[in-house]
Design an enzyme around this catalytic site. Structure first.
Site, PDB file in Angstrom:
ATOM      1  N   ASP A  44       0.829  -1.203   0.000  1.00 49.47           N
ATOM      2  CA  ASP A  44       0.000   0.000   0.000  1.00 49.47           C
ATOM      3  C   ASP A  44       0.866   1.258   0.000  1.00 49.47           C
ATOM      4  O   ASP A  44       0.524   2.266  -0.636  1.00 49.47           O
ATOM      5  CB  ASP A  44      -0.931   0.009   1.214  1.00 49.47           C
ATOM      6  CG  ASP A  44      -1.861  -1.193   1.240  1.00 49.47           C
ATOM      7  OD1 ASP A  44      -2.233  -1.677   0.158  1.00 49.47           O
ATOM      8  OD2 ASP A  44      -2.197  -1.660   2.352  1.00 49.47           O
ATOM      9  N   HIS A  56      -5.462  -3.597   5.347  1.00 47.92           N
ATOM     10  CA  HIS A  56      -4.797  -3.938   4.086  1.00 47.92           C
ATOM     11  C   HIS A  56      -5.794  -4.536   3.096  1.00 47.92           C
ATOM     12  O   HIS A  56      -5.555  -5.558   2.480  1.00 47.92           O
ATOM     13  CB  HIS A  56      -3.650  -4.922   4.356  1.00 47.92           C
ATOM     14  CG  HIS A  56      -2.861  -5.301   3.136  1.00 47.92           C
ATOM     15  ND1 HIS A  56      -2.293  -4.372   2.299  1.00 47.92           N
ATOM     16  CD2 HIS A  56      -2.560  -6.514   2.608  1.00 47.92           C
ATOM     17  CE1 HIS A  56      -1.659  -4.989   1.316  1.00 47.92           C
ATOM     18  NE2 HIS A  56      -1.820  -6.293   1.467  1.00 47.92           N
TER      19      HIS A  56
END
Length: 336
Positions: free
Chosen positions: A151, A180
């Site tokens: 990310d 996530h």
């Protein structure tokens, strides 16, 4: 002397990840485990002229524990990949048992190892690892990490693409907190270094598009591969990079601040994070300071703007049930 183990080494993430770890000069022993093909992957990698000695293991004769014996760090991309139309929650039913089995093997063979979980859905699989390790009496919250580093990589790449050029991505540092998966991923664009121009942050359409691409970058890859795979190469690079951060802090004496999905009880700073987000969640992707023992400090989220507060509230709402799913997972894991 550092022994690293990759569990799920023959898979789409596992193979490129194992290659990248073979090239890491800090690693002197690389052990690969999978239900198929691990020995072949190990043999292939062993022909590369680097210091790391590579061995491969399969399930027969307690192969998992043999692979893990006395490991210093374990990186886990094991599990089935996400397919078109499949959410990360869908993955849980398949991957949770695998994760519980590997967690028990780690408890038996290398209870003091750093554990880096890539297996999706990370929001739920990290609690599965924690609960299994707790039951075995070896849970060290400072050494368990959900690898959300992709990310961070995507945020830098996509922001640079919007502002100037993807070539500028290495210049950008953008914290990403929450979880996530999808809406639990909260990029803190207001904290970007260098700053993202105001004409982008204040333009709702442009900002929303950038946030959405960071949150759902995985879907972009799944669609582009047309059912033939998910984000394997980018995840392998992100996993190898995060492994490097942990090893540098533990053995290279180079502490640094990173983001990872962690148990907030690992440090007193976790209570501050709970107050910032206004929720009693036990796991969160947040800024952490790494040191020789793993997590040295859990750092505050810091100042955020109104749009980020809205995103954070949505993330927390979705994250709670995902965490509970992992904590309450009880079925007997499958035999690997």
């Amino acid at each position: 002397m550092v022994k690293a183990v990759v569990c799920g080494a023959a898979g789409g993430i596992g193979q490129p990840l194992s290659l990248l770890l073979k090239l890491n000069p800090l690693i002197t022993e690389l052990s690969l485990y999978d239900v198929v093909n691990a020995i072949g992957v190990a043999t292939d990698l062993s022909h590369i002229a680097t210091p790391a000695q590579v061995t491969g293991y399969l399930p027969p004769d307690n192969g998992a524990e043999k692979a893990l014996k006395d490991a210093d760090i374990v990186v886990i991309p094991a599990g089935v990949p996400r397919k078109p139309g499949m959410t990360r929650d869908d993955l849980f039913k398949v991957n949770a048992g695998i994760c519980a089995t590997l967690a028990q093997a780690i408890a038996n063979a290398c209870p003091k190892a750093f554990i880096l979980v890539i297996s999706n859905p990370v929001n739920s699989t990290v609690p599965v690892f924690a609960e299994t390790l707790k039951k075995a009496g070896v849970f060290d919250p400072k050494k368990l990490f959900g690898v959300s580093h992709l990310d961070i990589v995507r945020a830098a790449t996509f922001a640079a693409t919007v502002v100037s050029s993807p070539a500028d991505a290495p210049k950008y540092s953008i914290p990403v907190v929450g979880g996530h998966s999808g809406a639990t991923i909260v990029p803190l664009l207001s904290q970007s270094n260098p700053k993202i121009p105001a004409e982008i942050l204040s333009n709702k359409e442009k900002r929303d598009a950038l946030v959405n691409r960071i949150q759902f970058g995985g879907d972009e890859v799944v669609k582009a591969k047309d059912g033939a795979g998910s984000a394997t190469l980018s995840m392998a690079q992100a996993g190898a990079e995060f492994t490097e951060f942990v090893l540098q802090a533990a053995y290279g004496k180079k502490s640094r601040t990173v983001q990872a999905y962690v148990f907030l009880g690992a440090d007193s700073g976790g209570e501050g994070v709970k107050k910032e987000i206004g929720a009693e969640v036990d796991y969160f992707s947040v800024n952490i300071e790494l040191g020789p023992a793993g997590i040295e400090k859990i750092l505050p989220i810091g100042t955020i703007d109104d749009q980020e507060r809205t995103l954070l509230a949505a993330a927390v709402k979705e994250l709670g049930p995902s965490i509970e799913k992992g904590v309450s997972f009880t079925p007997a894991p499958p035999k690997l």
